[in-house]
Design an enzyme around this catalytic site. Structure first.
Site, PDB file in Angstrom:
ATOM      1  N   ARG A  56      17.862   3.283  29.578  1.00  0.00           N
ATOM      2  CA  ARG A  56      16.475   2.811  29.547  1.00  0.00           C
ATOM      3  C   ARG A  56      15.957   2.817  28.099  1.00  0.00           C
ATOM      4  O   ARG A  56      15.042   2.094  27.756  1.00  0.00           O
ATOM      5  CB  ARG A  56      15.579   3.700  30.426  1.00  0.00           C
ATOM      6  CG  ARG A  56      14.239   3.031  30.751  1.00  0.00           C
ATOM      7  CD  ARG A  56      13.408   3.837  31.728  1.00  0.00           C
ATOM      8  NE  ARG A  56      12.750   4.944  31.100  1.00  0.00           N
ATOM      9  CZ  ARG A  56      12.784   6.209  31.546  1.00  0.00           C
ATOM     10  NH1 ARG A  56      13.460   6.518  32.627  1.00  0.00           N
ATOM     11  NH2 ARG A  56      12.138   7.157  30.899  1.00  0.00           N
ATOM     12  N   TYR A 110       1.138 -20.865  29.355  1.00  0.00           N
ATOM     13  CA  TYR A 110       1.829 -20.764  30.642  1.00  0.00           C
ATOM     14  C   TYR A 110       0.922 -20.079  31.677  1.00  0.00           C
ATOM     15  O   TYR A 110       0.261 -19.082  31.376  1.00  0.00           O
ATOM     16  CB  TYR A 110       3.115 -19.970  30.420  1.00  0.00           C
ATOM     17  CG  TYR A 110       3.915 -19.665  31.653  1.00  0.00           C
ATOM     18  CD1 TYR A 110       4.240 -20.655  32.574  1.00  0.00           C
ATOM     19  CD2 TYR A 110       4.376 -18.376  31.885  1.00  0.00           C
ATOM     20  CE1 TYR A 110       4.985 -20.361  33.698  1.00  0.00           C
ATOM     21  CE2 TYR A 110       5.130 -18.072  33.005  1.00  0.00           C
ATOM     22  CZ  TYR A 110       5.431 -19.073  33.909  1.00  0.00           C
ATOM     23  OH  TYR A 110       6.176 -18.784  35.016  1.00  0.00           O
ATOM     24  N   ASP A 183       4.146 -16.816  21.561  1.00  0.00           N
ATOM     25  CA  ASP A 183       5.232 -17.101  22.501  1.00  0.00           C
ATOM     26  C   ASP A 183       6.009 -18.288  21.919  1.00  0.00           C
ATOM     27  O   ASP A 183       5.503 -19.405  21.837  1.00  0.00           O
ATOM     28  CB  ASP A 183       4.627 -17.433  23.870  1.00  0.00           C
ATOM     29  CG  ASP A 183       5.702 -17.659  24.937  1.00  0.00           C
ATOM     30  OD1 ASP A 183       6.805 -18.118  24.581  1.00  0.00           O
ATOM     31  OD2 ASP A 183       5.423 -17.404  26.126  1.00  0.00           O
ATOM     32  N   LYS A 208      15.085 -19.336  29.205  1.00  0.00           N
ATOM     33  CA  LYS A 208      15.054 -20.761  28.870  1.00  0.00           C
ATOM     34  C   LYS A 208      16.151 -21.109  27.855  1.00  0.00           C
ATOM     35  O   LYS A 208      17.313 -20.958  28.156  1.00  0.00           O
ATOM     36  CB  LYS A 208      13.662 -21.146  28.373  1.00  0.00           C
ATOM     37  CG  LYS A 208      12.520 -20.500  29.136  1.00  0.00           C
ATOM     38  CD  LYS A 208      12.503 -20.896  30.609  1.00  0.00           C
ATOM     39  CE  LYS A 208      11.245 -20.388  31.276  1.00  0.00           C
ATOM     40  NZ  LYS A 208      11.301 -20.016  32.623  1.00  0.00           N
TER      41      LYS A 208
HETATM   42  C1  PLP Z   1       6.182 -20.433  27.644  1.00  0.00           C
HETATM   43  C2  PLP Z   1       6.646 -19.428  28.642  1.00  0.00           C
HETATM   44  N1  PLP Z   1       6.503 -18.119  28.358  1.00  0.00           N
HETATM   45  C3  PLP Z   1       6.905 -17.160  29.217  1.00  0.00           C
HETATM   46  C4  PLP Z   1       7.477 -17.495  30.430  1.00  0.00           C
HETATM   47  C5  PLP Z   1       7.880 -16.407  31.385  1.00  0.00           C
HETATM   48  O1  PLP Z   1       9.242 -16.221  31.367  1.00  0.00           O
HETATM   49  P1  PLP Z   1      10.064 -15.568  32.582  1.00  0.00           P
HETATM   50  O2  PLP Z   1      10.019 -16.542  33.710  1.00  0.00           O
HETATM   51  O3  PLP Z   1      11.420 -15.344  31.994  1.00  0.00           O
HETATM   52  O4  PLP Z   1       9.376 -14.303  32.931  1.00  0.00           O
HETATM   53  C6  PLP Z   1       7.648 -18.844  30.760  1.00  0.00           C
HETATM   54  C7  PLP Z   1       8.269 -19.216  32.041  1.00  0.00           C
HETATM   55  O5  PLP Z   1       8.328 -20.373  32.404  1.00  0.00           O
HETATM   56  C8  PLP Z   1       7.215 -19.839  29.851  1.00  0.00           C
HETATM   57  O6  PLP Z   1       7.341 -21.163  30.124  1.00  0.00           O
END
Ligand code: PLP
Length: 396
Positions: A56, A110, A183, A208
């Site tokens: 962890r 998102y 992000d 992604k």
């Molecule tokens: C821009 C963006 N940030 C964060 C996330 C969240 O990622 P996760 O689905 O791996 O938790 C997504 C998911 O589609 C996303 O498009």
């Protein structure tokens, strides 16, 4: 080292059992570690000496991936998390640890991040405000007046692909003592390195482009020297870490990131031009468009020809039922949520990524009922076009 070489080499080939160096980092499944002396283990538990004690806290496969991402994003240190959203959550917690509990976020983000802010942080007295981050004057005065603990933007926004001036926002944030979280999922470090532009923490959904094959759920938090310890401290306690098998797959995915992403960006650009001329399409959103509202920023920060691999489009006169039946007619393109995979994905924000966002907020974001989003894969672009054409022709 150039990016194309760094993705293949950084973080790898470091571990040795004393006899040989494995050419790729192995999957270390052990949850616990011990040493010849208990005194050494004591020092490692106490953070006085580097090493592994309990997975962890840190583990060898994750550490290799973290080193790779620290290198690609030019950070101080990284944490591999169980999902992109757990990375976003830890980033907020670390940023707000010793700052006012207020967040100024772009409203072009998102849907689940909106959910995290409104449903998980607000009830704990975190004040959340949203703003159009492409209106720099409004952003500057909001940051000066409110001095929020933390500012959150996406480098390329989901799903309408807005691009804020990170360098300027980082300057405003610094002056106000706020932490800037970016992000960077859509841009990847191949297009943008927000930490170099002054951001404090970068988050990725590794699900992604980084992992890239639709078989890993994961996240990465890359921090500057001021925030890395806080990120790790929170994670040591709360423990939303990536599993070693997913770490291995993510690292393996990143080795081909440069190849995949270049092809995906080329495909996305060609698709955007083709869709713009299509009789069933009302409007196309893509970063290579000279009429893009943030074209100046895009020219300044992106390398020529590399505009990201996500595009969005509005289907003429389509309501929800028409978009769903368009999705049903796709034969090759995968009509599923997510992005960044080797196969082309088509997502309908209304039923997935932005489903839980209120209709009012969706309208403010500019997400209409006829909007679909494509994440270009690496297939032959003619096949993607032909699949889209067949499905579109029957809907308009
Ligand atoms: C821009 C963006 N940030 C964060 C996330 C969240 O990622 P996760 O689905 O791996 O938790 C997504 C998911 O589609 C996303 O498009």
């Amino acid at each position: 080292m150039k990016f194309e070489s760094e993705v293949v080499h950084a973080g790898d080939r470091k571990r040795t059992d004393g006899r040989a160096i494995p050419s790729t980092t192995p999957i270390h499944l052990s949850t616990t570690y011990f040493y010849d002396s208990a005194e050494k283990l004591d020092r490692i538990f106490g953070n006085e000496e580097e090493g592994f004690s309990y997975s962890r806290y840190a583990s060898p496969t994750n550490e290799a991936l973290e080193e790779l991402m620290t290198s690609l994003e030019r950070g101080h240190g990284s944490l591999a998390t169980a999902s992109g959203m757990s990375g976003v959550q830890i980033a907020f917690q670390a940023a707000l640890l010793d700052r006012p509990h207020s967040v100024l976020a772009s409203y072009s983000i998102y849907g689940a991040t909106v959910g995290l802010l409104d449903d998980l942080l607000s009830p704990y007295d975190v004040e959340v405000r949203y703003l159009d981050f492409c209106d720099l004057n409004a952003v500057e005065s909001a940051i000066q007046q409110k001095k929020p603990g933390c500012i959150f933007i996406e480098s390329i926004s989901n799903p309408l692909l807005r691009v804020a001036n990170i360098e300027k926002v980082a300057g405003f944030a610094r002056a106000a003592g706020s932490a800037l979280i970016v992000d960077n999922t859509f841009a990847t470090p191949m297009l943008m390195r927000p930490l170099e532009l002054g951001a404090n923490i970068v988050v990725h959904s590794a699900t992604k482009y980084l992992a890239g094959h639709g078989d890993v759920l994961g996240g990465i938090v890359v921090s500057d020297g001021q925030h890395h310890e806080a990120v790790r401290r929170i994670s040591r306690i709360a423990g939303p870490v990536l599993g070693p098998f997913e770490s291995y797959l993510t690292m393996r995915g990143i080795k081909t990131l440069a190849l995949r992403f270049q092809r995906q960006c080329e495909n996305a650009h060609l698709l955007s031009e083709w869709l713009r001329a299509h009789p069933c399409i009302e409007r196309v959103y893509y970063c290579s468009d000279p009429a893009h509202p943030d074209a100046r920023m895009i020219q300044q920060f992106f390398a020529p020809g590399m505009y990201g691999a996500v595009l969005a489009f509005e289907i003429k006169g389509a309501d929800k039922a028409a978009v769903l039946s368009f999705m049903n007619r796709l034969k090759m393109i995968v009509p599923a949520t997510s992005l960044g995979d080797v196969h082309t994905l088509l997502l309908y924000p209304l039923i997935s990524s932005h489903r839980n966002v209120s209709p009012k907020m969706r309208e403010r974001m500019g997400i209409r009922e006829n909007l679909a989003r494509i994440a270009a894969g690496i297939e032959a672009v003619e096949d993607i076009m032909s699949d889209l054409d067949n499905a579109l022709r029957s809907s308009c």
